[in-house]
Design an enzyme around this catalytic site. Structure first.
Site, PDB file in Angstrom:
ATOM      1  N   GLY A 240       0.713  -1.103  -0.071  1.00 44.71           N
ATOM      2  CA  GLY A 240       0.018   0.143  -0.075  1.00 44.71           C
ATOM      3  C   GLY A 240       0.877   1.371   0.165  1.00 44.71           C
ATOM      4  O   GLY A 240       1.713   1.230  -0.512  1.00 44.71           O
ATOM      5  N   GLU A 264       5.500  -3.271   0.936  1.00 46.66           N
ATOM      6  CA  GLU A 264       5.871  -2.812  -0.303  1.00 46.66           C
ATOM      7  C   GLU A 264       5.106  -1.481  -0.510  1.00 46.66           C
ATOM      8  O   GLU A 264       3.661  -1.590  -0.437  1.00 46.66           O
ATOM      9  CB  GLU A 264       5.506  -3.789  -1.283  1.00 46.66           C
ATOM     10  N   CYS A 301       1.759  -0.733  -8.902  1.00 45.26           N
ATOM     11  CA  CYS A 301       3.117  -0.332  -8.203  1.00 45.26           C
ATOM     12  C   CYS A 301       4.257  -0.201  -9.263  1.00 45.26           C
ATOM     13  O   CYS A 301       5.036   0.687  -8.686  1.00 45.26           O
ATOM     14  CB  CYS A 301       3.434  -1.531  -7.138  1.00 45.26           C
TER      15      CYS A 301
END
Lengths: 527, 527
Positions: A240, A264, A301
């Site tokens: 997140g 992460e 991401c």
């Protein structure tokens, strides 16, 4: 089918009074289901069950754990269309994405099952005794990896399957021999409950101990804090924001017994575009990057949020083509109105900074929650001066940094925060003369890509999904690929231990037929 | 020979005004040398040099780094008797210990050199491309371990060689490719300077970059804080007290960019004495444990500070023999008057607790700084109630917990903090009926010993020197053995990267002839 309750082990419970609902961003309306937040008693019970389960689960063989993971994959598939529909309803992602992500999630579970079946992942290391060594005899010593204990997993917003309830964190922790308590992500609690039901069914079918898995509902702050501070919890996985991940790291570090957190977090994934590559293939790279920036509504991401290039004709040509390519891609639906709002505010904040101009933006009509893909531009000097320009804008957004020369480009790279990925777009004839760029980039990232796009994270042993802070909280581990299991294990040495009391992995006969390091040599042999 | 200055890279500097002196505990007098604490400018310079050195040192081949480590071993030996005399003068340890510890230190350096020469430690992992895979092609991906950056090492008090200036932390970090800045332990700064001079000579002889090693003098709080908070420092190694180690962990966790700290801290190393073993071999085990408790004046991390047994005749017989054995061992000199005072105060504090009695104490004459070896006793109930009894007393001390029954013994074990080691003393015919004890012990420790003593930490691949908090700050790593290198490295993946630009470890031809994982199989082959 959706009960709205928590799984405390295999029991569905909802003793609380606080409720949550999820949202359908495509219809721009709240979903009908009512979810009940876990009470403090339910949280306590889930952790106590996980701790009890650990006492036996840690000793389950690789074969038994592999059956469990494979059964989870089967049960997820058995949920069929209902699960895909739920996923789309709570995420706004299209059906193809749901299918693809489900495939990836099942592939991950099976990859860990294969790792467990093969068995060598425990890194069994044996040094046999040397009785007559001078001045003192050498004792027999044997080491292998063992699970840490109950692990808490925080599901992500952007991957309701692959980085959530039964995602890589859960799969790797269960593979390690650690019971898992999931904090379901509040944007897709229904999807989470369905996946949790599959895990519970699989646990029952394969005779796993009660409490090996629980699934809790609640807001991040209250539920998350209770779980991370609980003395029986021994590790945390999170995917997140930097703010959320750092808060968990701080909590874990302040415990009487600190525990590891693998978070992460943010990444803007710099892409260096070298001049000859732009000259030769401006159309190809403009098309590829328009696709990568907008993939999954930019909610990856590894979204390429930062383009770096030297100023010149080639770059001007590329930006024109990028603008045209962006214009042809219909924006996707974002996960939630709050993410859509953050996206628009993030762009507005950057656009109002000194020296920032717009080079591409989707100009067609968009419906609510569909963010208009945007690329801005600023020069290297401004970027180096202004920290605001380094912030991640989550969604289909990128900023191009036009650098005066290579020295400035290298300085820009070296001033970046840690990143998941770094990419070089280059022709063969120019890469040799830009080695300084590669060196600088390698220092800041976990994965280096040559002539490709950073989106698309292969699940395999050689993948590194992580990187220097704040890409992840501990650059020594990966969140994707079978090496993700190493976050949840610690080595234990047995000295002079009777053979029949050793774990099978360390016994003389090598009954599991695994690769071991015996007296500094890798071997399949028995002793 | 002793200059009293700091090594800022290869330069001896002493621009400061604050001084420190060391102490000779055998003579009970201050030593003559005057050491100058590093100034803030000197600290800055050392870190900046380390960071500069990293840019090139990280790319040095394993062979080059191995030459450096072997040269350090040679230069330490070349200091000959002078070094041993300095060591004894600043530690109070006897000459035999100095020689033994030097041998161990040299052995560690050579073990890492061997690891580097062999080369497979980088865990090269390769998955080759599958161009025609559906629905998307698979890219070529290759991963290996790379160094973190400059590492700060805090030397220990109790191992002036093996866990200090050129000890396991320094050797493993240099092996990893990380420059090292040592904070010299204030009890043996002269020994530290001599060892540092050997490292600097070795660096020059093997053409290492300036700044690859620095050695700083200062008090723990000021110097330690400056180093751990410095943004260019990327990791910390520490051996010492829980209080000191935890303070560094907290500092590191609070940085804008948190960094990993591996702290090896307190441990009381429980030993379970089963009844049949005591019945059959009470004299053997009494002699062995009297020796282990008093070894090195009890100043070992693995000193057996906690004996656990079931009450009964066998135990009474054992404690009598332990008393007699302790009486025959002349106490050794402790490292410093402050450690000697802490030892006596620690025992006094425990002796004044409820239900504590004395079962053994050296009664002969002792000279200053020679702690009288002591064993106390308390029952299980009191031990469970009173946290003071769980505290480590650093020195030749142990406390025996007399348990009512096995259930109480298991409860005592499960309530212990994390430990480096746990030991079971047992006859073959009784171990099977005490598996609950083994399970409980394994949960709390890093190394399990069967019928032996915890002192004596073998340097080999299968050693685990670490354990659940607070034995160490991260149970996933070891401070001893070649796996200690994994504290200072992170993986980097290369995707679709041109072969000639890859590190040698990942190139198709496998030019270094290392073991690699290629498409999930371990192999020495080329691709």
């Amino acid at each position: 089918m959706i009960t709205g309750k928590n799984y405390i082990g295999s029991q569905l419970k909802a003793g609380g009074t606080k409720i949550l609902k999820t949202f359908n961003p495509l219809l721009n309306t709240e979903n009908p289901w009512v979810f009940t937040e876990a009470t403090q008693d339910e949280i306590e019970e889930a952790v106590a069950l996980a701790n009890q389960a650990f006492a036996s689960y840690k000793n389950y063989s690789g074969i038994e754990k592999a059956k469990f993971l494979n059964a989870i994959a089967d049960e997820i598939l058995a949920l069929g269309d209902d699960l895909l529909v739920q996923y789309c309803t709570e995420s706004g992602y299209p059906r193809g994405r749901a299918e693809g992500e489900r495939g990836r999630t099942i592939g991950q579970l099976k990859a860990f099952a294969d790792m467990l079946t093969e068995g060598s992942w425990v890194q069994a290391t044996i040094d046999t005794a040397i009785i007559d060594r001078q001045p003192a005899p050498k004792e027999d010593l044997r080491k292998m990896l063992t699970p840490l204990g109950p692990i808490v997993v925080f599901g992500s917003s952007n991957f309701p399957f692959a980085f959530s309830t039964s995602g890589g964190d859960t799969a790797s922790a269960l593979a390690a021999g650690c019971p898992v308590i999931v904090k379901s992500h509040s944007m897709h609690i229904g999807t989470g409950e369905m996946v949790a039901s599959a895990i519970i069914k699989a646990a029952q079918k394969t005779n796993m101990p009660e409490g090996v898995f629980s699934n809790l509902i609640g807001d991040g702050r209250t539920l998350g804090t209770s779980l991370v501070k609980h003395p029986l919890v021994k590790g945390v996985g999170f995917t997140g924001s930097i703010k959320g991940g750092r808060a968990l790291c701080d909590l874990a570090a302040q415990r009487p017994e600190p525990i590891p957190v693998f978070a992460e977090m943010g990444s803007i994934n710099p892409v260096v575009l070298l001049p000859n590559a732009l000259k030769k293939n401006s159309q190809k790279w403009a098309t590829a990057y328009a696709g990568s920036i907008t993939l999954g509504a930019g909610q990856f991401c590894t979204n390429p949020g930062l383009l770096l290039a030297l100023k010149g004709e080639e770059l001007n040509d590329f930006t024109e083509k990028l603008d045209q390519a962006i214009e042809t891609i219909q924006p996707g639906c974002m996960l939630h109105p709050s993410i859509y709002a953050d996206f628009n505010n993030g762009i507005a904040k950057i656009e109002e900074q000194n020296g920032v101009s717009r080079i591409a933006q989707f100009k067609g009509e968009t419906t609510p929650n569909h963010g208009a893909s945007t690329v801005l531009k600023v020069d290297g000097k401004e970027f180096l001066k202004n920290a605001v320009l380094h912030n991640e804008v989550f969604g289909p957004f990128s900023i191009l940094i036009e650098c005066e020369n290579e020295a400035e480009l290298i300085e820009v790279i070296s001033k970046l925060e840690g990143q998941l990925t770094g990419t070089i777009i280059s022709e063969e004839n120019e890469i040799e003369s830009h080695k300084g760029i590669i060196g600088a980039l390698q220092n800041r990232v976990g994965r280096l890509i040559y002539n490709g796009v950073p989106t698309g994270v292969e699940v395999c042993a050689s993948m590194l999904h992580g990187g220097p802070y704040p890409a992840s909280s501990d650059s020594r581990y990966t969140a994707v690929g079978i090496d993700a299991v190493y976050r949840w294990v610690r080595p234990v040495s047995f000295q002079n231990w009777p053979d029949h009391l050793l774990p099978a992995e360390l016994q003389n006969e090598n009954p599991l037929q695994i690769v071991r390091t015996v007296n500094n040599k890798l071997t399949l042999s028995q002793i």
